[in-house]
Design a protein around this motif. Structure first.
Motif, PDB file in Angstrom:
ATOM      1  N   ALA A   1       9.252  47.904  79.894  1.00  0.00           N
ATOM      2  CA  ALA A   1      10.148  47.715  79.556  1.00  0.00           C
ATOM      3  C   ALA A   1      10.816  48.446  78.849  1.00  0.00           C
ATOM      4  N   VAL A   2      12.694  48.633  78.668  1.00  0.00           N
ATOM      5  CA  VAL A   2      13.037  49.483  77.834  1.00  0.00           C
ATOM      6  C   VAL A   2      14.290  48.278  76.852  1.00  0.00           C
ATOM      7  N   ILE A   3      14.555  47.813  75.938  1.00  0.00           N
ATOM      8  CA  ILE A   3      15.520  47.648  75.762  1.00  0.00           C
ATOM      9  C   ILE A   3      16.182  48.081  74.965  1.00  0.00           C
ATOM     10  N   LYS A   4      17.728  48.174  75.129  1.00  0.00           N
ATOM     11  CA  LYS A   4      18.566  47.895  74.514  1.00  0.00           C
ATOM     12  C   LYS A   4      19.658  47.098  74.026  1.00  0.00           C
ATOM     13  N   PRO A   5      19.212  47.126  72.221  1.00  0.00           N
ATOM     14  CA  PRO A   5      19.617  45.854  71.693  1.00  0.00           C
ATOM     15  C   PRO A   5      21.155  45.789  70.904  1.00  0.00           C
ATOM     16  N   SER A   6      22.150  45.363  70.636  1.00  0.00           N
ATOM     17  CA  SER A   6      23.483  45.034  70.721  1.00  0.00           C
ATOM     18  C   SER A   6      23.578  46.075  69.464  1.00  0.00           C
ATOM     19  N   GLU A   7      24.225  47.272  69.234  1.00  0.00           N
ATOM     20  CA  GLU A   7      24.858  47.938  68.121  1.00  0.00           C
ATOM     21  C   GLU A   7      25.559  46.733  67.071  1.00  0.00           C
ATOM     22  N   LEU A   8      26.046  45.976  67.774  1.00  0.00           N
ATOM     23  CA  LEU A   8      27.255  45.406  67.012  1.00  0.00           C
ATOM     24  C   LEU A   8      25.985  44.481  65.424  1.00  0.00           C
ATOM     25  N   THR A   9      25.160  44.069  66.205  1.00  0.00           N
ATOM     26  CA  THR A   9      24.160  43.357  64.707  1.00  0.00           C
ATOM     27  C   THR A   9      23.039  44.131  65.276  1.00  0.00           C
ATOM     28  N   PRO A  10      23.480  44.865  63.859  1.00  0.00           N
ATOM     29  CA  PRO A  10      22.655  45.947  63.525  1.00  0.00           C
ATOM     30  C   PRO A  10      20.960  45.696  62.658  1.00  0.00           C
ATOM     31  N   ALA A  11      21.221  44.772  61.993  1.00  0.00           N
ATOM     32  CA  ALA A  11      19.858  43.983  61.322  1.00  0.00           C
ATOM     33  C   ALA A  11      19.289  43.286  62.031  1.00  0.00           C
ATOM     34  N   VAL A  12      19.597  42.819  63.107  1.00  0.00           N
ATOM     35  CA  VAL A  12      19.153  42.343  63.750  1.00  0.00           C
ATOM     36  C   VAL A  12      18.127  43.586  65.485  1.00  0.00           C
ATOM     37  N   SER A  13      19.438  44.509  65.476  1.00  0.00           N
ATOM     38  CA  SER A  13      18.524  45.397  65.884  1.00  0.00           C
ATOM     39  C   SER A  13      17.462  46.476  65.274  1.00  0.00           C
ATOM     40  N   LYS A  14      17.741  46.915  64.246  1.00  0.00           N
ATOM     41  CA  LYS A  14      16.905  47.101  64.019  1.00  0.00           C
ATOM     42  C   LYS A  14      15.486  46.501  63.422  1.00  0.00           C
ATOM     43  N   VAL A  15      15.160  44.922  63.304  1.00  0.00           N
ATOM     44  CA  VAL A  15      14.802  44.033  62.674  1.00  0.00           C
ATOM     45  C   VAL A  15      13.415  44.052  64.397  1.00  0.00           C
ATOM     46  N   THR A  16      14.457  43.641  65.869  1.00  0.00           N
ATOM     47  CA  THR A  16      13.681  44.086  67.127  1.00  0.00           C
ATOM     48  C   THR A  16      13.295  45.260  67.453  1.00  0.00           C
ATOM     49  N   ALA A  17      13.597  46.447  66.903  1.00  0.00           N
ATOM     50  CA  ALA A  17      13.172  48.350  67.205  1.00  0.00           C
ATOM     51  C   ALA A  17      11.667  48.096  66.132  1.00  0.00           C
ATOM     52  N   GLU A  18      11.896  47.432  65.084  1.00  0.00           N
ATOM     53  CA  GLU A  18      10.379  47.043  64.157  1.00  0.00           C
ATOM     54  C   GLU A  18       8.835  46.190  64.363  1.00  0.00           C
ATOM     55  N   LEU A  19       9.990  45.285  65.267  1.00  0.00           N
ATOM     56  CA  LEU A  19       8.730  44.146  66.000  1.00  0.00           C
ATOM     57  C   LEU A  19       7.961  44.829  67.055  1.00  0.00           C
ATOM     58  N   ILE A  20       8.991  45.396  67.843  1.00  0.00           N
ATOM     59  CA  ILE A  20       8.509  45.934  69.224  1.00  0.00           C
ATOM     60  C   ILE A  20       7.236  47.696  69.229  1.00  0.00           C
ATOM     61  N   ALA A  21       7.629  48.241  67.786  1.00  0.00           N
ATOM     62  CA  ALA A  21       7.275  49.693  67.557  1.00  0.00           C
ATOM     63  C   ALA A  21       5.719  48.835  66.826  1.00  0.00           C
ATOM     64  N   ASP A  22       5.914  48.178  66.079  1.00  0.00           N
ATOM     65  CA  ASP A  22       4.981  47.296  65.614  1.00  0.00           C
ATOM     66  C   ASP A  22       4.267  46.274  66.462  1.00  0.00           C
ATOM     67  N   THR A  23       3.968  46.418  67.702  1.00  0.00           N
ATOM     68  CA  THR A  23       3.312  45.613  69.049  1.00  0.00           C
ATOM     69  C   THR A  23       2.785  46.487  69.851  1.00  0.00           C
ATOM     70  N   PHE A  24       3.695  47.137  70.114  1.00  0.00           N
ATOM     71  CA  PHE A  24       3.037  47.843  71.808  1.00  0.00           C
ATOM     72  C   PHE A  24       3.764  49.167  71.835  1.00  0.00           C
TER      73      PHE A  24
END
Ligand code: NAD
Length: 433
Positions: A135-158
């Motif tokens: 899966a590829v997740i595209k988070p919303s750009e309107l919540t940049p902090a959550v978008s960033k932490v989502t990217a970090e969490l996923i990159a750290d895990t998979f």
């Protein structure tokens, strides 16, 4: 930087190794996801505070806890869901047995909105992973902090060839939507839902669209008004009304209107203080564009409760608008903010006619103990899902598929339904001799 095209190619290559078809692989991956969410617990809460001013209890309860609960429920049942299912065979087909084999579609795209930016990215991801997709997740750009932490969490895990996040604005979505995915899961507005479906049509990619709309709440004359006030206030003002299934407007029987409004006022004061614009824990509106859109609605009627707002802080207090009818601007589009227009009725029939003439809502909330009224409403109005004597809670049950109908969306998920949604059901007939 990896392009959308390269990422999808890498994910397809990985999917074609067959690794994700192994149920043990999926169980291990979901366990890893759970551990990662626990590890990133505080950064997720901080990001939700920064993007939307969600308090920790609200952020945990309405985002993280829901996702962790979904992972646990999935882990408990996944082996059983993923196994081939024997089904009866038609009597015209002697000497045969029949099976349904759930199989993953392949590479899934998940496009998430900003209002529950953590829950609405990770909730669908659980279904995609459980069913064995990459899966590829595209988070919303309107919540940049959550978008960033989502990217970090996923990159750290998979590894990114299995699960990846592509951050960015509309161009990023557009670039992703040009690619051939095997499944697209979109949560967002009805307008963008059409864009997604058009793009998916190019590749004949199946879609789920989790959209919005104007969800009615009805308080009938026999309702327990105290309970209704409490549950309606919670459902409407959670996340400052920026909830897809929030009650959009209130239809209240004229006999109980006055009493109900004063009970709502007491409930709002109790829960959000007498001036929520000064309450440090009341979520703010996501951005100025949405604030300005909502501020216009404040001119559409008279304040029965609230009405104060502060543009610099993007805050609007819980507000009830009276002197509104079906033609008012505030009744023409989804509000998505802490403003509740009130229309009174004495006969339910014309009210239901009005609802039926409009796009099908995502949710409907009915406060009454009268089963005839319940039957009348449910037999008349089509809507995604809803509650009697409650708000929002239908979406927290693993056993109730959650989704819209018509303009409020297509397809549903949560619990087993998420697994089924992200699976193709391959039918096999086996001749026994
Ligand atoms: P949106 O449609 O503006 O954006 C959703 C996502 O689509 C974002 O990631 C955004 O980057 C992307 N996007 C925006 N424009 C695009 C375009 N032209 N092409 C491709 N992608 C594009 O929605 P939003 O403002 O983030 O969310 C609010 C809406 O979502 C409301 O209508 C709400 O009711 C609905 N919603 C529905 C659910 C549900 O479960 N049914 C849940 C939450 C929100």
């Amino acid at each position: 930087m990896t392009t959308a095209h390269e990422l999808v190619q890498q994910q397809r290559q990985f999917f074609n190794t067959g690794n994700t078809k192994d149920v043990t692989f999926r169980i291990q991956a979901l366990n890893r996801l759970k551990k990662a969410i626990e590890k990133f617990h505080q950064p997720i809460l901080d990001a939700l505070k920064s993007d939307l001013n969600k308090s920790e209890p609200e952020a945990f309860g309405s985002e993280i806890r829901i996702v962790l609960g979904e992972i646990d429920f999935t882990l408990e049942h996944l082996e059983q869901w993923a196994a081939p299912r024997e089904v009866p065979t038609a009597s015209t087909l002697p000497d045969s047995t029949s099976f349904i084999h759930p199989e993953p579609y392949g590479v899934a795209l998940i496009i998430a909105p900003w209002n529950y930016p953590f829950q609405l990215a990770f909730g669908p991801l659980i279904g995609a992973m459980a069913a064995g997709n990459s899966a590829v997740i595209k988070p919303s750009e309107l919540t940049p902090a959550v978008s960033k932490v989502t990217a970090e969490l996923i990159a750290d895990t998979f590894p990114s060839e299995y699960i990846a996040v592509m951050e960015g604005e509309v161009e990023t979505s557009t670039a992703l939507l040009k690619e051939k995915f095997d499944y697209i899961f979109f949560t967002g507005s009805t307008g963008v839902g059409k864009v997604v479906m058009r793009a998916a049509a190019e590749h004949l990619t199946p879609v789920t669209l989790e959209l919005g709309g104007k969800s009615p709440s009805i308080v009938h004359k026999d309702a327990n008004l105290q309970v209704a006030a409490q549950r309606l206030a919670r459902g409407k003002f959670l996340n400052a009304g920026q909830t897809c299934v929030a009650p959009d407007y209130l239809l209240v029987h004229e006999d109980v209107r006055e009493e109900f409004i004063s009970l709502l006022q007491a409930e709002i004061n109790d829960k959000y203080t007498e001036n929520a614009t000064q309450n440090p824990n009341f979520p703010h509106i996501v951005n100025q564009r949405n604030f300005d859109r909502l501020a216009k609605f404040l001119e559409d009627g008279e304040f029965l409760i609230g009405g104060r707002s502060i543009r610099e802080q993007l805050v609007i207090e819980p507000t009830l608008l009276g002197n509104v009818d079906w033609t008012s601007p505030v009744m023409q589009e989804e509000i998505f903010g802490p403003i509740l227009p009130v229309i009174e009725y004495n006969d339910l029939n014309p009210i239901l006619d009005e609802i039926v003439q409009r796009p099908k809502p995502l949710a409907l909330y009915l406060f009454t103990n009268d089963e005839e009224v319940q039957d009348q409403v449910f037999n008349t109005v089509s809507f995604g899902g809803g509650c009697v004597n409650e708000t929002l809670s239908h979406m927290t049950s693993h056993y109730l598929p959650f989704g819209g109908v018509g303009d409020s969306g297509m397809g549903s998920y949560h619990g087993q339904q998420s697994f089924e949604l992200f699976s193709h059901h391959k039918s096999i007939l086996k001749r026994n001799s």
